[in-house]
Design a protein around this motif. Structure first.
Motif, PDB file in Angstrom:
ATOM      1  N   MET A 123       9.840   4.924  -3.355  1.00  0.00           N
ATOM      2  CA  MET A 123       9.241   3.584  -3.387  1.00  0.00           C
ATOM      3  C   MET A 123       7.743   3.618  -3.663  1.00  0.00           C
ATOM      4  SD  MET A 123      11.290   1.965  -0.124  1.00  0.00           S
ATOM      5  CE  MET A 123      10.805   0.258  -0.268  1.00  0.00           C
ATOM      6  N   THR A 124       7.296   2.642  -4.418  1.00  0.00           N
ATOM      7  CA  THR A 124       5.858   2.477  -4.615  1.00  0.00           C
ATOM      8  C   THR A 124       5.305   1.778  -3.374  1.00  0.00           C
ATOM      9  OG1 THR A 124       6.090   0.286  -5.547  1.00  0.00           O
ATOM     10  CG2 THR A 124       6.183   2.135  -7.108  1.00  0.00           C
ATOM     11  N   LEU A 125       4.006   1.797  -3.230  1.00  0.00           N
ATOM     12  CA  LEU A 125       3.396   1.127  -2.081  1.00  0.00           C
ATOM     13  C   LEU A 125       3.732  -0.370  -2.107  1.00  0.00           C
ATOM     14  CD1 LEU A 125       1.644   1.223   0.421  1.00  0.00           C
ATOM     15  CD2 LEU A 125      -0.386   1.102  -1.034  1.00  0.00           C
ATOM     16  N   ASP A 126       3.695  -0.976  -3.294  1.00  0.00           N
ATOM     17  CA  ASP A 126       4.024  -2.406  -3.394  1.00  0.00           C
ATOM     18  C   ASP A 126       5.448  -2.677  -2.915  1.00  0.00           C
ATOM     19  OD1 ASP A 126       1.674  -3.502  -4.350  1.00  0.00           O
ATOM     20  OD2 ASP A 126       2.098  -2.849  -6.402  1.00  0.00           O
ATOM     21  N   GLU A 127       6.348  -1.808  -3.334  1.00  0.00           N
ATOM     22  CA  GLU A 127       7.747  -2.017  -2.924  1.00  0.00           C
ATOM     23  C   GLU A 127       7.897  -1.867  -1.413  1.00  0.00           C
ATOM     24  OE1 GLU A 127       9.954  -0.553  -7.040  1.00  0.00           O
ATOM     25  OE2 GLU A 127       9.363   0.911  -5.539  1.00  0.00           O
ATOM     26  N   LYS A 128       7.158  -0.935  -0.859  1.00  0.00           N
ATOM     27  CA  LYS A 128       7.232  -0.760   0.597  1.00  0.00           C
ATOM     28  C   LYS A 128       6.720  -2.011   1.307  1.00  0.00           C
ATOM     29  CE  LYS A 128       6.410   4.215   0.333  1.00  0.00           C
ATOM     30  NZ  LYS A 128       5.389   5.254   0.524  1.00  0.00           N
ATOM     31  N   ILE A 129       5.594  -2.495   0.839  1.00  0.00           N
ATOM     32  CA  ILE A 129       5.003  -3.680   1.496  1.00  0.00           C
ATOM     33  C   ILE A 129       5.954  -4.873   1.370  1.00  0.00           C
ATOM     34  CG2 ILE A 129       3.055  -5.302   1.425  1.00  0.00           C
ATOM     35  CD1 ILE A 129       1.343  -2.836   0.493  1.00  0.00           C
ATOM     36  N   SER A 188       1.763  -8.854   2.801  1.00  0.00           N
ATOM     37  CA  SER A 188       1.936  -8.815   1.356  1.00  0.00           C
ATOM     38  C   SER A 188       0.583  -8.854   0.638  1.00  0.00           C
ATOM     39  CB  SER A 188       2.801 -10.012   0.956  1.00  0.00           C
ATOM     40  OG  SER A 188       2.919 -10.102  -0.410  1.00  0.00           O
ATOM     41  N   GLU A 189      -0.308  -9.672   1.133  1.00  0.00           N
ATOM     42  CA  GLU A 189      -1.584  -9.848   0.430  1.00  0.00           C
ATOM     43  C   GLU A 189      -2.615  -8.764   0.750  1.00  0.00           C
ATOM     44  OE1 GLU A 189      -2.767 -13.914   1.305  1.00  0.00           O
ATOM     45  OE2 GLU A 189      -0.763 -14.492   0.592  1.00  0.00           O
ATOM     46  N   ASN A 190      -2.485  -8.128   1.900  1.00  0.00           N
ATOM     47  CA  ASN A 190      -3.604  -7.278   2.332  1.00  0.00           C
ATOM     48  C   ASN A 190      -3.340  -5.794   2.519  1.00  0.00           C
ATOM     49  OD1 ASN A 190      -5.802  -9.391   2.916  1.00  0.00           O
ATOM     50  ND2 ASN A 190      -3.977 -10.221   3.921  1.00  0.00           N
ATOM     51  N   LEU A 191      -2.079  -5.412   2.720  1.00  0.00           N
ATOM     52  CA  LEU A 191      -1.854  -4.024   3.127  1.00  0.00           C
ATOM     53  C   LEU A 191      -2.273  -3.005   2.069  1.00  0.00           C
ATOM     54  CD1 LEU A 191       1.473  -3.993   5.219  1.00  0.00           C
ATOM     55  CD2 LEU A 191      -0.892  -3.880   6.017  1.00  0.00           C
ATOM     56  N   LYS A 192      -2.058  -3.368   0.786  1.00  0.00           N
ATOM     57  CA  LYS A 192      -2.385  -2.399  -0.257  1.00  0.00           C
ATOM     58  C   LYS A 192      -3.881  -2.061  -0.232  1.00  0.00           C
ATOM     59  CE  LYS A 192      -1.247  -1.352  -4.997  1.00  0.00           C
ATOM     60  NZ  LYS A 192      -0.813  -1.877  -6.273  1.00  0.00           N
ATOM     61  N   LYS A 193      -4.645  -3.129  -0.123  1.00  0.00           N
ATOM     62  CA  LYS A 193      -6.093  -2.929  -0.096  1.00  0.00           C
ATOM     63  C   LYS A 193      -6.519  -2.164   1.169  1.00  0.00           C
ATOM     64  CE  LYS A 193      -9.940  -5.878  -1.200  1.00  0.00           C
ATOM     65  NZ  LYS A 193     -10.023  -7.306  -0.918  1.00  0.00           N
ATOM     66  N   ASN A 246      -8.576   1.258   1.154  1.00  0.00           N
ATOM     67  CA  ASN A 246      -9.860   1.363   1.868  1.00  0.00           C
ATOM     68  C   ASN A 246      -9.773   2.294   3.082  1.00  0.00           C
ATOM     69  OD1 ASN A 246     -10.944  -0.419   0.099  1.00  0.00           O
ATOM     70  ND2 ASN A 246     -10.768  -2.213   1.440  1.00  0.00           N
ATOM     71  N   ASN A 247      -8.658   2.989   3.170  1.00  0.00           N
ATOM     72  CA  ASN A 247      -8.432   3.917   4.291  1.00  0.00           C
ATOM     73  C   ASN A 247      -8.457   3.252   5.663  1.00  0.00           C
ATOM     74  OD1 ASN A 247      -8.030   6.225   2.799  1.00  0.00           O
ATOM     75  ND2 ASN A 247     -10.254   6.505   2.540  1.00  0.00           N
ATOM     76  N   LEU A 248      -8.161   1.981   5.687  1.00  0.00           N
ATOM     77  CA  LEU A 248      -8.122   1.304   6.993  1.00  0.00           C
ATOM     78  C   LEU A 248      -6.720   1.375   7.593  1.00  0.00           C
ATOM     79  CD1 LEU A 248     -10.451  -1.692   6.164  1.00  0.00           C
ATOM     80  CD2 LEU A 248     -10.824   0.048   7.935  1.00  0.00           C
ATOM     81  N   VAL A 249      -5.742   1.559   6.724  1.00  0.00           N
ATOM     82  CA  VAL A 249      -4.369   1.701   7.191  1.00  0.00           C
ATOM     83  C   VAL A 249      -3.788   2.944   6.531  1.00  0.00           C
ATOM     84  CG1 VAL A 249      -2.055   0.737   6.837  1.00  0.00           C
ATOM     85  CG2 VAL A 249      -3.847  -0.708   7.774  1.00  0.00           C
ATOM     86  N   ASP A 250      -3.063   3.706   7.301  1.00  0.00           N
ATOM     87  CA  ASP A 250      -2.446   4.922   6.800  1.00  0.00           C
ATOM     88  C   ASP A 250      -1.078   4.565   6.195  1.00  0.00           C
ATOM     89  OD1 ASP A 250      -1.355   7.371   6.475  1.00  0.00           O
ATOM     90  OD2 ASP A 250      -1.770   8.089   8.518  1.00  0.00           O
ATOM     91  N   GLU A 251      -0.808   5.049   4.986  1.00  0.00           N
ATOM     92  CA  GLU A 251       0.467   4.693   4.347  1.00  0.00           C
ATOM     93  C   GLU A 251       1.658   5.146   5.192  1.00  0.00           C
ATOM     94  OE1 GLU A 251       0.678   5.378   0.165  1.00  0.00           O
ATOM     95  OE2 GLU A 251       2.801   4.831   0.057  1.00  0.00           O
ATOM     96  N   GLN A 252       1.467   6.207   5.945  1.00  0.00           N
ATOM     97  CA  GLN A 252       2.548   6.701   6.803  1.00  0.00           C
ATOM     98  C   GLN A 252       3.010   5.609   7.791  1.00  0.00           C
ATOM     99  OE1 GLN A 252       4.184   9.625   6.553  1.00  0.00           O
ATOM    100  NE2 GLN A 252       5.523   8.682   8.109  1.00  0.00           N
ATOM    101  N   GLN A 253       2.032   4.815   8.224  1.00  0.00           N
ATOM    102  CA  GLN A 253       2.358   3.728   9.160  1.00  0.00           C
ATOM    103  C   GLN A 253       3.261   2.691   8.472  1.00  0.00           C
ATOM    104  OE1 GLN A 253      -0.603   3.101  11.828  1.00  0.00           O
ATOM    105  NE2 GLN A 253       0.974   2.203  13.110  1.00  0.00           N
ATOM    106  N   ILE A 254       2.973   2.449   7.209  1.00  0.00           N
ATOM    107  CA  ILE A 254       3.806   1.520   6.433  1.00  0.00           C
ATOM    108  C   ILE A 254       5.195   2.134   6.256  1.00  0.00           C
ATOM    109  CG2 ILE A 254       4.069   0.442   4.150  1.00  0.00           C
ATOM    110  CD1 ILE A 254       1.053   0.063   4.124  1.00  0.00           C
ATOM    111  N   ASP A 255       5.238   3.410   5.957  1.00  0.00           N
ATOM    112  CA  ASP A 255       6.534   4.089   5.805  1.00  0.00           C
ATOM    113  C   ASP A 255       7.368   3.958   7.078  1.00  0.00           C
ATOM    114  OD1 ASP A 255       5.626   4.805   3.368  1.00  0.00           O
ATOM    115  OD2 ASP A 255       5.599   6.961   3.708  1.00  0.00           O
TER     116      ASP A 255
END
Ligand code: BGC
Length: 746
Positions: free
Chosen positions: A43-49, A327-332, A336-345
């Motif tokens: 999955m891409t980051l967008d798809e995950k979000i 949807s609007e903010n997680l990618k950014k 910006n290293n404010l959220v770890d992608e692992q947390q989204i996973d």
């Protein structure tokens, strides 16, 4: 996985996934986890979000419509679930977009507030709780799921298990009342009912326990208000029902609107991550309540929406309902290293797991079957259970003699009945505030049902008053109708809008001029049976003082008319017991049976004890109270031991006798009190109950057992344990009228 070109991957991967994953309960946890991980790796980051995003269908809002739900979002893979979509054609259309237009063809969840039925409506949860019958409640959830899933839905936002001690709060109608033990059993029953044994079956759905946590304790009973309770009260009173739902395997949890100890629950790490996921081992996902992520700004803990998204995700919230903020903010936030992608996973994993378990990867259209829909909707099986549950929910509060015999059940030879009140010939307001996608055409009114049951009696109906307002112009006609009759049946109370979400009341009297109407009717001298139907306890002190017969019913759903008529005519002997204390006046609120003793417990002779100078400390009707057309006597309470060790089982027996003139059902209740402990304990705690049906004159010996585990509580260090010492055991038909014995834990 072998490297594939993107276009090939898009085409092939879902097929591989769909074919090899035997989802649902057939798959082991490891197998599901493996499938999910492999999908996430693609999955891409967008798809995950997208998977973390839930929108409501515009057509059926159940909250402020802030985000326009846009179908393009589905095709763009930016949505994980949709709710409030009605009709299988619509579900099909949206699901098709998800599984044909998106790259990875991940199916959508379809949510709905199936709170007490979907097309066929069962009693509101507060009324259901008055049955004290978790098995029956489980069946009603099973059948509600059967009906709702046939309409394409696979996820219900229920059970609501918020303990409620304040009847001003409108949402007491959606919960199981004030008691921890009863509410926990019901929480478990509902989760098991909705989810069944095989989640991938087309007639079971994912449940969602809500509103985590302590949403039922807003200050002043005002919906959405701040909650400020001690850690002890939270742990002992409010948390156990959610825990019971988690232990029963609930697949989702909804975070609540309120704050706890300064931290809104939607961004509450202690609650969502440490307690729920780490300590309790919850494996499902956490969804926010309606725009509660966005509301973190209004709470004043997030400076803007991006900050709100960051706080909520980091706290352990997995899915954003209706804010559109993930949807609007997680990618950014990730870039910006404010959220770890692992947390989204981690969040995506939890959501995809539920989709697998529901069988959606095997068949995204599993829940869409028009033939099944036709067969199941309002089927005889569902209608019958709705009637049984409605009858069992009815609570008889008072039944006095009128010319030498009890007013209820109605005498067989009545010639003329006056039926009065805004609920006597009404359909929609019998259904409660969350009545799903109710089919009102199958609802019979009380007038219709009673007329069927009493074909030789003339029943004259006049509304007399409406629910709210000051209009008394209907009074005269009502008085005339009453004057011509032998007996009066008044059906008064709240309409759908007066309880439920955003329907807190500072005054919980019978609304409008309905009480004034009763005061006029009583002047005619005719005997009056009053049926009070409401989504919460109301103030009934005048009724108790002045009227011979009172019945309380919550809104009882599709079969209200038949259930109430069955009780009035004696075809069914009422057996419901109140799941909340009924105050004498609103100033007593909050009032609940399992309160503490205080250092100055009530003493009528001593002014300086804990009491009001203008009203008693006792409620009008206590928790667990409810009469029958027969009477029951409790005697011979015997404990098989005077002392027990921590490994012993204490056997408690007593005799229950049906001493009246009808066969009937009684709910025998067992309470305990820890007499001296290292921290203060409630004066009573419900620990067990049993429903017993006895023929008139019959008597039985009933037994309960207790072990040291039932005596546990949180000590000063918040360790859950029991302590040696003296305990009282009480047995009886409500929390006030009890017989008592003592024992000691060594
Ligand atoms: C309510 C929830 C409900 C949700 C979706 C919210 O306003 O608090 O209980 O499940 O809406 O309808």
């Amino acid at each position: 996985m072998k490297k594939l070109g993107w276009s090939l991957l898009i085409f092939v991967f879902p097929i591989i996934t769909l074919c090899t994953c035997s989802s649902g309960n057939g798959a082991s946890n490891d197998e599901v986890d493996r499938k999910v991980d492999s999908l996430i790796s693609l999955m891409t980051l967008d798809e995950k979000i997208g998977q973390l995003t839930l929108y409501a269908n515009d057509l059926n809002p159940t909250g402020p419509q802030k985000t326009t739900f846009c179908e393009n979002e589905i095709s763009n893979g930016r949505v994980g679930g949709v709710f409030n979509v009605l009709g299988t054609d619509n579900v099909y259309r949206l699901q098709k977009q998800a599984v044909t237009n998106t790259r990875l063809r991940i199916p959508l969840l379809f949510g709905f507030d199936v709170i007490h039925g979907f097309r066929t409506i069962f009693p509101i949860p507060f009324a259901e709780a008055c049955t004290w019958d978790p098995e029956l409640i489980k069946k009603s959830a099973t059948l509600a799921a059967k009906e709702a899933t046939a309409w394409g839905l696979n996820w219900t936002f229920n059970p609501m298990v918020d303990i409620a001690r304040d009847p001003r709060w409108g949402r007491v109608s959606e919960g199981s009342g004030e008691d921890i033990f009863l509410a926990s059993l019901i929480a478990k029953a509902k989760v098991q009912g909705y989810q069944g044994d095989d989640l991938s079956a087309p007639y079971t759905m994912a449940a969602c326990v809500k509103h985590f946590a302590a949403y039922g304790a807003p200050i002043g009973g005002r919906d959405y208000n701040t909650v400020d309770i001690s850690e002890r009260t939270l742990s002992e009173v409010y948390l156990p029902p959610y825990k019971a739902a988690v232990d029963a395997g609930v697949l989702s949890v909804m975070s609540s609107f309120n704050e706890l100890d300064g931290m809104p629950c939607t961004a509450n790490k202690k609650l969502l991550s440490q307690l729920l996921k780490d300590e309790w081992g919850f494996k499902g996902f956490v969804v926010s309540d309606w725009t509660s992520v966005k509301e973190l700004t209004a709470h004043g803990i997030a400076k803007d929406e991006a900050h709100a998204a960051e706080l909520a995700l980091k706290a352990g919230l997995d899915m954003d309902m209706q804010s559109g903020i993930f949807s609007e903010n997680l990618k950014k936030l990730v870039s910006n290293n404010l959220v770890d992608e692992q947390q989204i996973d981690n969040a995506v994993k939890r959501i995809l797991r539920v989709k697998y378990l529901l069988g959606l990867f095997d068949n995204p259209y599993l829940y869409i079957d028009k033939k099944r829909q036709e067969e199941i909707t309002a089927s005889q099986e569902i209608m019958d259970l709705a009637l049984l549950e409605a009858k069992k929910s009815i609570v008889l509060l008072k039944n006095e003699n009128y010319s030498n015999s009890k007013l209820l059940p109605l005498k067989k030879n009545l010639r003329k009945i006056a039926l009065i009140g805004p609920l006597a010939s009404n359909r929609i307001n019998l259904l409660g505030s969350w009545h799903g996608h109710a089919d009102t055409s199958i609802v019979k009114t009380i007038l219709e049902s009673l007329s069927e049951k009493l074909p030789n009696t003339k029943i004259e109906y006049t509304q007399g008053a409406s629910f709210t307002g000051t209009d008394k112009s209907g009074f005269n006609k009502a008085i005339q109708t009453v004057q011509k009759s032998e007996i009066v049946i008044c059906v008064i109370g709240e309409n759908n809008a007066l309880s439920g979400e955003a329907a807190s009341r500072s005054n919980i009297d019978i609304p409008g001029v309905q009480l004034d109407l009763l005061k006029e009717l009583i002047k005619t001298g005719k005997p009056i049976v009053t049926i009070v139907m409401a989504g919460r306890p109301l103030i009934l002190d005048w009724l108790e003082e002045n009227l011979p017969a009172i019945i309380f019913t919550g809104q009882l759903g599709t079969r209200s008319g038949d259930a109430i008529s069955a009780v009035l005519t004696g075809e069914y002997n009422p057996s419901g017991k109140l799941a909340m204390s009924f105050p004498r006046n609103v100033g007593q609120v909050p009032i609940f049976y399992n309160h503490k003793n205080t250092g100055r417990p009530f003493d009528a002779k001593d002014r300086y004890t804990s009491k009001y100078i203008d009203v008693s400390n006792e409620p009008l009707y206590p928790f667990g109270y409810g009469l029958s057309y027969t009477t029951f006597n409790y005697s011979d309470l015997v404990l098989d031991k005077q002392t027990i060790s921590s490994t012993d089982t204490l056997k408690i027996t007593f005799t229950l006798k049906n001493t009246g003139n009808f066969d009937g059902e009684e709910t025998c209740q067992l309470y305990i009190r820890d007499m001296v402990a290292s921290v203060t304990r409630p004066v009573k705690e419900l620990k067990a109950f049993k429903k017993v049906y006895l023929k008139k004159g019959e008597q039985v010996i009933i037994s309960f057992t207790l072990t040291a585990n039932d005596l546990k509580f949180f000590n000063e260090d918040m360790i859950y344990q029991y302590e040696p010492g003296e305990f009282a055991v009480f047995v009886g038909g409500n929390s006030r009228d009890l017989i008592e014995e003592k024992f000691e834990l060594l």
